[in-house]
Design a protein around this motif. Structure first.
Motif, PDB file in Angstrom:
ATOM      1  N   LEU A 136       0.834  -1.209   0.000  1.00 15.02           N
ATOM      2  CA  LEU A 136       0.000   0.000   0.000  1.00 15.02           C
ATOM      3  C   LEU A 136       0.864   1.253   0.000  1.00 15.02           C
ATOM      4  O   LEU A 136       0.602   2.200  -0.756  1.00 15.02           O
ATOM      5  CB  LEU A 136      -0.923  -0.025   1.216  1.00 15.02           C
ATOM      6  N   SER A 137       1.883   1.277   0.833  1.00 16.96           N
ATOM      7  CA  SER A 137       2.761   2.455   0.902  1.00 16.96           C
ATOM      8  C   SER A 137       3.491   2.685  -0.412  1.00 16.96           C
ATOM      9  O   SER A 137       3.554   3.814  -0.921  1.00 16.96           O
ATOM     10  CB  SER A 137       3.769   2.286   2.046  1.00 16.96           C
ATOM     11  N   LEU A 138       4.045   1.605  -0.978  1.00 18.08           N
ATOM     12  CA  LEU A 138       4.768   1.753  -2.241  1.00 18.08           C
ATOM     13  C   LEU A 138       3.820   2.100  -3.387  1.00 18.08           C
ATOM     14  O   LEU A 138       4.172   2.888  -4.276  1.00 18.08           O
ATOM     15  CB  LEU A 138       5.516   0.455  -2.558  1.00 18.08           C
ATOM     16  N   GLY A 139       2.625   1.532  -3.369  1.00 16.78           N
ATOM     17  CA  GLY A 139       1.651   1.853  -4.415  1.00 16.78           C
ATOM     18  C   GLY A 139       1.183   3.296  -4.360  1.00 16.78           C
ATOM     19  O   GLY A 139       1.030   3.950  -5.397  1.00 16.78           O
ATOM     20  N   THR A 188      -2.400  -2.670  -7.330  1.00 12.59           N
ATOM     21  CA  THR A 188      -3.789  -2.247  -7.145  1.00 12.59           C
ATOM     22  C   THR A 188      -3.870  -0.828  -6.604  1.00 12.59           C
ATOM     23  O   THR A 188      -4.665   0.001  -7.080  1.00 12.59           O
ATOM     24  CB  THR A 188      -4.514  -3.213  -6.201  1.00 12.59           C
ATOM     25  N   THR A 189      -3.052  -0.521  -5.595  1.00  5.41           N
ATOM     26  CA  THR A 189      -3.052   0.817  -5.008  1.00  5.41           C
ATOM     27  C   THR A 189      -2.612   1.857  -6.018  1.00  5.41           C
ATOM     28  O   THR A 189      -3.193   2.943  -6.109  1.00  5.41           O
ATOM     29  CB  THR A 189      -2.130   0.859  -3.785  1.00  5.41           C
ATOM     30  N   ARG A 190      -1.597   1.541  -6.771  1.00  2.00           N
ATOM     31  CA  ARG A 190      -1.100   2.485  -7.779  1.00  2.00           C
ATOM     32  C   ARG A 190      -2.158   2.785  -8.831  1.00  2.00           C
ATOM     33  O   ARG A 190      -2.359   3.933  -9.238  1.00  2.00           O
ATOM     34  CB  ARG A 190       0.158   1.918  -8.419  1.00  2.00           C
ATOM     35  N   SER A 191      -2.876   1.740  -9.285  1.00  2.03           N
ATOM     36  CA  SER A 191      -3.926   1.951 -10.299  1.00  2.03           C
ATOM     37  C   SER A 191      -5.028   2.852  -9.776  1.00  2.03           C
ATOM     38  O   SER A 191      -5.497   3.760 -10.476  1.00  2.03           O
ATOM     39  CB  SER A 191      -4.504   0.603 -10.728  1.00  2.03           C
ATOM     40  N   THR A 192      -5.455   2.621  -8.537  1.00  2.00           N
ATOM     41  CA  THR A 192      -6.501   3.460  -7.948  1.00  2.00           C
ATOM     42  C   THR A 192      -6.008   4.875  -7.708  1.00  2.00           C
ATOM     43  O   THR A 192      -6.731   5.857  -7.935  1.00  2.00           O
ATOM     44  CB  THR A 192      -6.996   2.845  -6.631  1.00  2.00           C
ATOM     45  N   ALA A 193      -4.750   4.998  -7.247  1.00  2.00           N
ATOM     46  CA  ALA A 193      -4.193   6.327  -6.958  1.00  2.00           C
ATOM     47  C   ALA A 193      -4.044   7.157  -8.226  1.00  2.00           C
ATOM     48  O   ALA A 193      -4.223   8.387  -8.203  1.00  2.00           O
ATOM     49  CB  ALA A 193      -2.843   6.186  -6.265  1.00  2.00           C
ATOM     50  N   LEU A 194      -3.731   6.503  -9.358  1.00  2.00           N
ATOM     51  CA  LEU A 194      -3.610   7.244 -10.615  1.00  2.00           C
ATOM     52  C   LEU A 194      -4.932   7.892 -11.011  1.00  2.00           C
ATOM     53  O   LEU A 194      -4.957   9.005 -11.564  1.00  2.00           O
ATOM     54  CB  LEU A 194      -3.148   6.297 -11.734  1.00  2.00           C
ATOM     55  N   VAL A 195      -6.041   7.209 -10.741  1.00  2.00           N
ATOM     56  CA  VAL A 195      -7.363   7.759 -11.056  1.00  2.00           C
ATOM     57  C   VAL A 195      -7.726   8.866 -10.077  1.00  2.00           C
ATOM     58  O   VAL A 195      -8.210   9.940 -10.465  1.00  2.00           O
ATOM     59  CB  VAL A 195      -8.420   6.641 -11.032  1.00  2.00           C
ATOM     60  N   PRO A 198      -8.014   6.556   1.842  1.00  2.00           N
ATOM     61  CA  PRO A 198      -9.394   6.072   2.052  1.00  2.00           C
ATOM     62  C   PRO A 198     -10.096   5.643   0.772  1.00  2.00           C
ATOM     63  O   PRO A 198     -10.929   4.729   0.794  1.00  2.00           O
ATOM     64  CB  PRO A 198     -10.098   7.289   2.686  1.00  2.00           C
ATOM     65  N   ASN A 199      -9.763   6.281  -0.357  1.00  2.00           N
ATOM     66  CA  ASN A 199     -10.400   5.923  -1.618  1.00  2.00           C
ATOM     67  C   ASN A 199      -9.750   4.720  -2.286  1.00  2.00           C
ATOM     68  O   ASN A 199     -10.299   4.184  -3.258  1.00  2.00           O
ATOM     69  CB  ASN A 199     -10.344   7.118  -2.581  1.00  2.00           C
ATOM     70  N   CYS A 200      -8.596   4.280  -1.777  1.00  2.00           N
ATOM     71  CA  CYS A 200      -7.922   3.096  -2.312  1.00  2.00           C
ATOM     72  C   CYS A 200      -8.228   1.842  -1.507  1.00  2.00           C
ATOM     73  O   CYS A 200      -7.891   0.731  -1.942  1.00  2.00           O
ATOM     74  CB  CYS A 200      -6.408   3.318  -2.335  1.00  2.00           C
TER      75      CYS A 200
END
Length: 303
Positions: free
Chosen positions: A118-121, A180-187, A214-216
């Motif tokens: 999560l942190s790295l993403g 997964t976190t990176r994909s959500t964070a990009l949006v 919270p959104n990820c």
């Protein structure tokens, strides 16, 4: 009783009650949740409810080895409901203690891998550029290898032990959360509330963990639930192959391995009952995770 419970939930219209209503609307998911709760309680209170401490050598008798289910001990003071193994251990007690270790290893490795991934993403999705490219290429390399192969190599290098297998499981899991976190964070980073936070002069760490995180979380919760089952299965596989936990800390996989050689001789219970416990645990977790996926993603509801 089921309908009464769901009606009580609908009386209060809050996000949490709507979540409970959506989750318990499925009888299969409710069954999985109850089964998982019973398994967790059995694992937590194993020392209290177990008829015997299966690893207290002073109270084990070799004369009780490989007894069929329902037989009593040579001294007549204990009935082995699920039989005994080749060392005279009560299989019911061994399964309860094995559940403790399997669940502990699965949950611990998942929590640590979730925190790292999560942190790295978040860092990759928010920072972008070379940092994102570096983190994602490392994750791609990790995902290119089969998890069991990576775990086998690590355990062959580091040896057996609870800490070693947790490290191996974390190594094969973190990349799923990072991607997964990176994909959500990009949006999410392109939306107005992130731009407003930047204009207010908030620090990148606060934006990532206070606003992006919270959104990820919804997809990560589902993946984490599934990965707990995957971690338990992988640990059982490694223990079955003799590269997992030591004999002094046997999990369900090691219990299955101990009775494998007796299957053809008719002493099925030594492997069969630990296998049923492992199957019930993995199925219960997957049922709960599938319902979590449907509830946390409204687009999947009704499909």
């Amino acid at each position: 009783m089921y309908s009464i419970f769901t009606r009580k939930i609908t009386q209060a219209d809050t996000p949490f009650t709507r979540f409970l209503q959506g989750f318990f609307s499925s009888r299969i998911a409710t069954f999985g949740f109850i089964l998982l709760l019973l398994i967790l309680l059995a694992a937590i209170f194993a020392p209290i409810i177990s008829p015997q401490n299966p690893y207290d050598l002073e109270h084990l008798d070799v004369m009780d080895s490989r007894l069929e289910p329902g037989k009593t001990s040579m001294e007549g003071n204990l009935t082995f409901l699920l039989g005994t193994d080749d060392q005279g251990r009560d299989m019911l007690s061994a399964i309860l203690y094995g559940l403790r270790i399997s669940v502990m290893v699965g949950v611990t490795s998942t929590v640590i891998a979730l925190a790292i991934g999560l942190s790295l993403g978040l860092l990759a999705g928010y920072a972008g550029g070379r940092i994102e490219a570096l983190i994602m290429r490392v994750a791609d390399i990790q995902l290119a290898f089969p998890p069991i192969l990576v775990a086998l190599i690590l355990l062959a290098l580091t040896g057996r032990g609870v800490d070693k297998i947790i490290i191996a499981l974390v190594t094969v899991q973190w990349a799923y959360y990072a991607r997964t976190t990176r994909s959500t964070a990009l949006v999410e980073r392109k939306k107005e509330y992130i731009e407003a936070a930047r204009l207010l002069g908030l620090s990148p760490l606060r934006i990532m963990f206070r606003h992006l995180l919270p959104n990820c979380l919804p997809p990560l919760i589902v993946i984490a639930a599934l990965q707990v089952a995957s971690a338990i299965s992988l640990e059982a596989t490694l223990s079955f192959l003799g590269l997992g936990l030591p004999v002094t800390e046997p999990s369900l996989g090691l219990l299955i391995s101990n009775g494998f050689q007796y299957l053809l001789s008719g002493k099925y219970w030594i492997s069969f009952f630990p296998g049923v416990a492992l199957l019930a645990t993995v199925v219960a977790i997957n049922l709960v995770a599938d319902q979590l996926r449907d509830v946390l993603n409204p687009r999947l509801q009704g499909q």
